[in-house]
Design a protein around this motif. Structure first.
Motif, PDB file in Angstrom:
ATOM      1  N   UNK A  61      62.849  15.105  32.335  1.00  0.00           N
ATOM      2  CA  UNK A  61      62.724  13.771  31.732  1.00  0.00           C
ATOM      3  C   UNK A  61      63.920  12.919  32.098  1.00  0.00           C
ATOM      4  N   UNK A  62      63.729  11.607  32.018  1.00  0.00           N
ATOM      5  CA  UNK A  62      64.839  10.657  32.101  1.00  0.00           C
ATOM      6  C   UNK A  62      65.413  10.505  30.700  1.00  0.00           C
ATOM      7  N   UNK A  63      66.722  10.654  30.555  1.00  0.00           N
ATOM      8  CA  UNK A  63      67.344  10.593  29.229  1.00  0.00           C
ATOM      9  C   UNK A  63      68.525   9.635  29.272  1.00  0.00           C
ATOM     10  N   UNK A  64      68.284   8.335  29.044  1.00  0.00           N
ATOM     11  CA  UNK A  64      69.372   7.350  29.137  1.00  0.00           C
ATOM     12  C   UNK A  64      70.491   7.571  28.137  1.00  0.00           C
ATOM     13  N   UNK A  65      70.226   8.293  27.044  1.00  0.00           N
ATOM     14  CA  UNK A  65      71.281   8.537  26.052  1.00  0.00           C
ATOM     15  C   UNK A  65      72.428   9.352  26.633  1.00  0.00           C
ATOM     16  N   UNK A  66      72.159  10.094  27.709  1.00  0.00           N
ATOM     17  CA  UNK A  66      73.194  10.937  28.309  1.00  0.00           C
ATOM     18  C   UNK A  66      74.219  10.138  29.110  1.00  0.00           C
ATOM     19  N   UNK A  67      73.957   8.859  29.347  1.00  0.00           N
ATOM     20  CA  UNK A  67      74.947   8.031  30.038  1.00  0.00           C
ATOM     21  C   UNK A  67      76.212   7.918  29.201  1.00  0.00           C
ATOM     22  N   UNK A  68      76.065   7.713  27.893  1.00  0.00           N
ATOM     23  CA  UNK A  68      77.232   7.635  27.010  1.00  0.00           C
ATOM     24  C   UNK A  68      77.987   8.956  27.010  1.00  0.00           C
ATOM     25  N   UNK A  69      77.250  10.056  27.016  1.00  0.00           N
ATOM     26  CA  UNK A  69      77.886  11.366  27.049  1.00  0.00           C
ATOM     27  C   UNK A  69      78.711  11.525  28.316  1.00  0.00           C
ATOM     28  N   UNK A  70      78.139  11.105  29.436  1.00  0.00           N
ATOM     29  CA  UNK A  70      78.841  11.205  30.714  1.00  0.00           C
ATOM     30  C   UNK A  70      80.094  10.315  30.713  1.00  0.00           C
ATOM     31  N   UNK A  71      79.963   9.091  30.220  1.00  0.00           N
ATOM     32  CA  UNK A  71      81.108   8.174  30.196  1.00  0.00           C
ATOM     33  C   UNK A  71      82.242   8.725  29.347  1.00  0.00           C
ATOM     34  N   UNK A  72      81.903   9.279  28.188  1.00  0.00           N
ATOM     35  CA  UNK A  72      82.935   9.819  27.307  1.00  0.00           C
ATOM     36  C   UNK A  72      83.664  10.989  27.956  1.00  0.00           C
ATOM     37  N   UNK A  73      82.929  11.801  28.701  1.00  0.00           N
ATOM     38  CA  UNK A  73      83.528  12.980  29.325  1.00  0.00           C
ATOM     39  C   UNK A  73      84.358  12.628  30.549  1.00  0.00           C
ATOM     40  N   UNK A  74      84.024  11.502  31.206  1.00  0.00           N
ATOM     41  CA  UNK A  74      84.653  11.192  32.486  1.00  0.00           C
ATOM     42  C   UNK A  74      85.465   9.896  32.499  1.00  0.00           C
ATOM     43  N   UNK A  75      85.514   9.205  31.356  1.00  0.00           N
ATOM     44  CA  UNK A  75      86.280   7.967  31.301  1.00  0.00           C
ATOM     45  C   UNK A  75      85.712   6.870  32.160  1.00  0.00           C
ATOM     46  N   UNK A  76      84.403   6.916  32.406  1.00  0.00           N
ATOM     47  CA  UNK A  76      83.742   5.925  33.261  1.00  0.00           C
ATOM     48  C   UNK A  76      83.035   4.869  32.425  1.00  0.00           C
ATOM     49  N   UNK A  77      82.403   3.921  33.087  1.00  0.00           N
ATOM     50  CA  UNK A  77      81.773   2.808  32.371  1.00  0.00           C
ATOM     51  C   UNK A  77      80.409   2.464  32.976  1.00  0.00           C
ATOM     52  N   UNK A  78      79.613   3.492  33.239  1.00  0.00           N
ATOM     53  CA  UNK A  78      78.261   3.269  33.741  1.00  0.00           C
ATOM     54  C   UNK A  78      77.344   2.760  32.638  1.00  0.00           C
ATOM     55  N   UNK A  79      76.233   2.145  33.065  1.00  0.00           N
ATOM     56  CA  UNK A  79      75.197   1.674  32.150  1.00  0.00           C
ATOM     57  C   UNK A  79      73.902   2.422  32.445  1.00  0.00           C
ATOM     58  N   UNK A  80      73.081   2.663  31.412  1.00  0.00           N
ATOM     59  CA  UNK A  80      71.743   3.209  31.686  1.00  0.00           C
ATOM     60  C   UNK A  80      70.901   2.150  32.380  1.00  0.00           C
ATOM     61  N   UNK A  81      70.115   2.569  33.330  1.00  0.00           N
ATOM     62  CA  UNK A  81      69.284   1.629  34.061  1.00  0.00           C
ATOM     63  C   UNK A  81      68.231   1.041  33.119  1.00  0.00           C
ATOM     64  N   UNK A  82      67.932  -0.248  33.209  1.00  0.00           N
ATOM     65  CA  UNK A  82      66.887  -0.838  32.359  1.00  0.00           C
ATOM     66  C   UNK A  82      65.566  -0.075  32.511  1.00  0.00           C
ATOM     67  N   UNK A  83      64.908   0.198  31.396  1.00  0.00           N
ATOM     68  CA  UNK A  83      63.678   0.993  31.414  1.00  0.00           C
ATOM     69  C   UNK A  83      62.597   0.366  32.292  1.00  0.00           C
ATOM     70  N   UNK A  84      62.590  -0.961  32.398  1.00  0.00           N
ATOM     71  CA  UNK A  84      61.577  -1.641  33.198  1.00  0.00           C
ATOM     72  C   UNK A  84      61.763  -1.402  34.693  1.00  0.00           C
ATOM     73  N   UNK A  85      62.904  -0.861  35.082  1.00  0.00           N
ATOM     74  CA  UNK A  85      63.237  -0.737  36.500  1.00  0.00           C
ATOM     75  C   UNK A  85      63.019   0.654  37.065  1.00  0.00           C
ATOM     76  N   UNK A  86      62.753   1.656  36.219  1.00  0.00           N
ATOM     77  CA  UNK A  86      62.721   3.032  36.699  1.00  0.00           C
ATOM     78  C   UNK A  86      61.518   3.779  36.143  1.00  0.00           C
TER      79      UNK A  86
END
Length: 410
Positions: free
Chosen positions: A77-102
């Motif tokens: 599955x696509x799980x956009x909630x994991x973007x925050x998890x990744x950012x917190x672990x890596x100090x990054x600032x990615x955004x989840x892709x808009x649902x309409x786009x993927x």
């Protein structure tokens, strides 16, 4: 090295990291059992997904570390909630892709008995219309369920993060030497910066020898106090292609010998104690200096070298884009995600002269904070006597452009 040994090695590294961070033994993988992973995560769990046009597809499969004895059914599955998890672990600032786009074409995969790789599905980027300019997007694909057989998911390889990479064609500012001048903001726009980041993209048409100075820009106080100034060819440097950062109370020279006819992003940070220069997305500082308690009272922007007749002799011939000023020191991970642009509403962004225009005499600030620079309102010390005089004609020598050299891959 076969896949089983690769995964065991990767898992051992993860286990060592877990021990350092206090994870429990319950997170360890049982190497006597078969392991499942999203293909590609045996090396790194972030992969580049290049999107030059839409629709664009990225193939997803699941692998086992050895052939399975019976069919294994998997749900991904696509799980956009994991973007925050990744950012917190890596100090990054990615955004989840808009649902309409993927889209995920099919969520059900199967590893057939006697095989070690599943059927495939595709992650499809169907549009970029809802993308926000300057944002970097991440698409987490994760294994949600497994049924059949005794294979277990290797937790470090449960999720594959697809980093959306687009090729962006951008505008630039170039100028003749007569455009070199200063824009001084009104007193109500002055902001004290005890910590800051200055970023700019540049393209040089060529460099001279040491002593043949090419001055790019300066960000400073109203009366040039606590200046941050950037120039090439200063005496004492190792070459005319070395960038000097004249910083409050000191100076630093780049380690990089810059090349002509290519774009660079230079990022200079100050956290209240240390100055660091970075080149492109290299996380290792290119130059450093120390100095505590330095505060830049930003109110003035200088393009080129505007003092007396030096506007001609110290003229920097090239292009500029993506000039950004922040009220905090960016981390290397943040720098890496902003190679092509940043969100105009990013935290701590004071001014953002993106140069994404094709005409005009005003250099617009796209941050919305009101730091537009009408170049007909600039001033220059023409007689080297400390008296600034209006130079409205400087605006006649600004030029805007875009061509095949102005491409950036996220």
């Amino acid at each position: 090295m076969n896949i089983k040994h690769s995964i065991i090695a990767a898992a051992l590294l993860m286990t060592s990291a877990a021990a350092l961070t206090g994870c429990s033994d319950g997170d360890d993988f049982d190497y006597d059992k078969n392991g499942l992973l999203l293909t590609g995560t045996e090396k790194v769990n972030v992969q580049k997904f290049v999107v030059e046009d839409t629709p664009a597809a990225y193939s997803i499969t699941v692998q086992a570390t050895k052939k399975v004895a019976q069919d294994v059914k998997l749900t991904v599955a696509l799980d956009p909630s994991l973007v925050d998890t990744y950012n917190e672990a890596n100090g990054s600032s990615y955004y989840p892709i808009p649902e309409s786009c993927v889209q995920l074409e099919n969520s059900e995969l199967t590893i057939s008995a006697g095989s070690a790789i599943s059927t495939a599905t595709n992650v499809r980027v169907v549009s970029t219309e809802d993308f926000v300019e300057g944002r970097s997007y991440l698409v987490p694909v994760t294994i949600k369920q497994v049924s059949g057989g005794d294979a277990e998911v290797i937790e470090s390889s449960r999720t594959l993060y697809l980093r959306i990479s687009r090729v962006i064609n951008f505008h630039h500012l170039s100028y003749d030497s007569q455009a070199s001048s200063n824009f001084i903001f009104s007193d109500d726009k002055m902001v004290n910066l005890p910590a800051y980041t200055i970023q700019f993209k540049f393209w040089s048409n060529g460099f001279g020898k040491v002593g043949n100075i090419k001055r790019v820009l300066a960000i400073e106080g109203k009366d040039e106090q606590e200046a941050n100034m950037f120039r090439f060819g200063e005496n004492g440097s190792a070459g005319g292609d070395i960038l000097q950062w004249v910083l409050p109370g000191g100076r630093a020279f780049s380690s990089t010998h810059f090349a002509a006819n290519r774009w660079y992003l230079v990022t200079c940070t100050y956290d209240g104690a240390a100055f660091n220069m970075y080149v492109d997305d290299n996380p290792t500082p290119d130059a450093t200096a120390s100095g505590s308690g330095k505060v830049t009272p930003f109110q003035r922007f200088e393009l080129g070298m505007s003092w007396g007749g030096y506007y001609s002799s110290q003229y920097f011939s090239g292009r500029l884009a993506e000039i950004r000023l922040w009220n905090r020191a960016l981390a290397p991970s943040e720098i890496a995600t902003g190679m092509c642009g940043v969100d105009s509403k990013s935290e701590g962004l004071v001014a953002y002269w993106k140069m994404n225009q094709s005409e005009g005499t005003t250099i617009y600030d796209v941050s919305g904070n009101g730091y537009d620079m009408d170049w007909t309102q600039t001033k220059r010390d023409t007689r080297e006597n400390g008296v600034l005089v209006d130079t409205p004609t400087a605006a006649n020598y600004l030029h805007w452009g875009i061509d095949d050299n102005n491409k950036c891959s996220e």
